[in-house]
Write an enzyme that holds these catalytic residues in place. Structure first.
Site, short mmCIF file in Angstrom:
data_model
loop_
_atom_site.label_atom_id
_atom_site.label_comp_id
_atom_site.label_asym_id
_atom_site.label_seq_id
_atom_site.Cartn_x
_atom_site.Cartn_y
_atom_site.Cartn_z
N GLY A 47 8.76 -7.12 -8.70
CA GLY A 47 9.80 -8.40 -8.09
C GLY A 47 10.44 -7.88 -9.34
N GLN A 52 17.84 -9.44 -14.45
CA GLN A 52 17.26 -7.79 -15.69
C GLN A 52 18.08 -6.95 -15.37
OE1 GLN A 52 13.12 -9.11 -13.75
NE2 GLN A 52 12.43 -8.04 -15.74
N CYS A 102 6.18 -7.79 -17.29
CA CYS A 102 7.09 -8.44 -17.14
C CYS A 102 8.25 -6.18 -16.98
CB CYS A 102 8.07 -8.23 -18.13
SG CYS A 102 9.88 -9.46 -16.91
N LEU A 103 9.36 -5.77 -16.30
CA LEU A 103 9.66 -4.57 -16.07
C LEU A 103 10.26 -5.14 -18.43
CD1 LEU A 103 10.47 -3.92 -12.48
CD2 LEU A 103 8.99 -2.93 -14.27
N HIS A 144 7.40 -16.75 -12.56
CA HIS A 144 7.56 -16.04 -13.25
C HIS A 144 9.65 -15.15 -12.89
CE1 HIS A 144 7.63 -11.92 -15.32
NE2 HIS A 144 7.98 -11.35 -15.31
N GLU A 145 9.26 -15.77 -11.17
CA GLU A 145 11.50 -14.67 -11.19
C GLU A 145 11.84 -15.81 -11.37
OE1 GLU A 145 11.37 -11.33 -11.37
OE2 GLU A 145 9.38 -10.78 -10.81
N HIS A 148 12.93 -16.26 -14.73
CA HIS A 148 14.26 -15.68 -15.27
C HIS A 148 15.40 -16.11 -15.16
CE1 HIS A 148 12.52 -11.66 -16.54
NE2 HIS A 148 11.91 -11.14 -15.95
NI NI Z 1 9.56 -10.72 -15.76
#
Ligand code: NI
Length: 192
Positions: A47, A52, A102-103, A144-145, A148
């Protein structure tokens, strides 16, 4: 389409609340989503949220393949979704602990408690309302998303920072975190 640069933990764009999108059908949102999907695939993520990629708007993309009843993976192409202005509502108090990555926190893994079941609402790129009740991995990815979009990274949700570790070390020294539905084995999939 373009592969966008991913902001890493420490960049201010990851700490500020993202703005509501007034019109999900605008071409700029469609283009943003296309770039986010390409970036997510390139980076190998599950995701991605717009902050991000340095765009503080309430847009998320994700791809989860999971049976909504059993929580087990499906042997079929995964559903790719883009949601604008998502809102989450927990269904019940139950939480489960499982690994996330997480990226924006590259190379690391952490065990994060999340609500087991949620309902989420938002709008698609066609402007239509999306509303779903999901559980397990799908519910985890959404939580999670959406975090953000509120300037929250997964380590802030952790209750035991001993379970924040480099992915390489986590692979060398597996830990059974006793997730509710893992049958005593460590799950290896991780939300991004
Ligand atoms: Ni993330």
């Amino acid at each position: 389409m373009a592969i966008l640069k991913i902001a890493r933990m420490g960049h201010p764009v990851l700490r500020i609340p993202a703005e509501t999108v007034a019109d999900p059908t605008l071409p700029e949102i469609r283009d943003l989503v296309a770039d986010m999907i390409e970036t997510m695939f390139d980076a190998g993520g599950t995701g991605l949220a717009a902050p991000q990629v340095h765009v503080p708007k309430r847009v998320v993309v994700f791809q989860v393949g999971e049976n909504r009843v059993t929580g087990r993976p499906l042997d079929q192409p995964q559903e790719l979704m883009a949601i604008v202005n998502p809102v989450i509502e927990p269904l019940g108090e139950e939480q489960e602990l499982d690994w996330e990555g997480c990226l924006s926190v590259p190379g690391m893994r952490g065990a994060v408690p999340r609500f087991s079941r949620i309902r989420y609402r938002g709008r698609g790129l066609d402007g239509k309302t999306i509303e779903r009740s999901v559980e397990g991995f799908h519910a985890r990815v959404l939580q999670h998303e959406c975090d953000h979009l509120d300037g929250i990274l997964y380590p802030q949700r952790m209750t035991d920072l001993r379970l924040l570790m480099f992915s390489e070390e986590a692979a060398r020294f597996p830990i059974d975190i006793g997730s509710n539905d893992s049958g005593g084995t460590v799950k290896t999939r991780a939300a991004e």
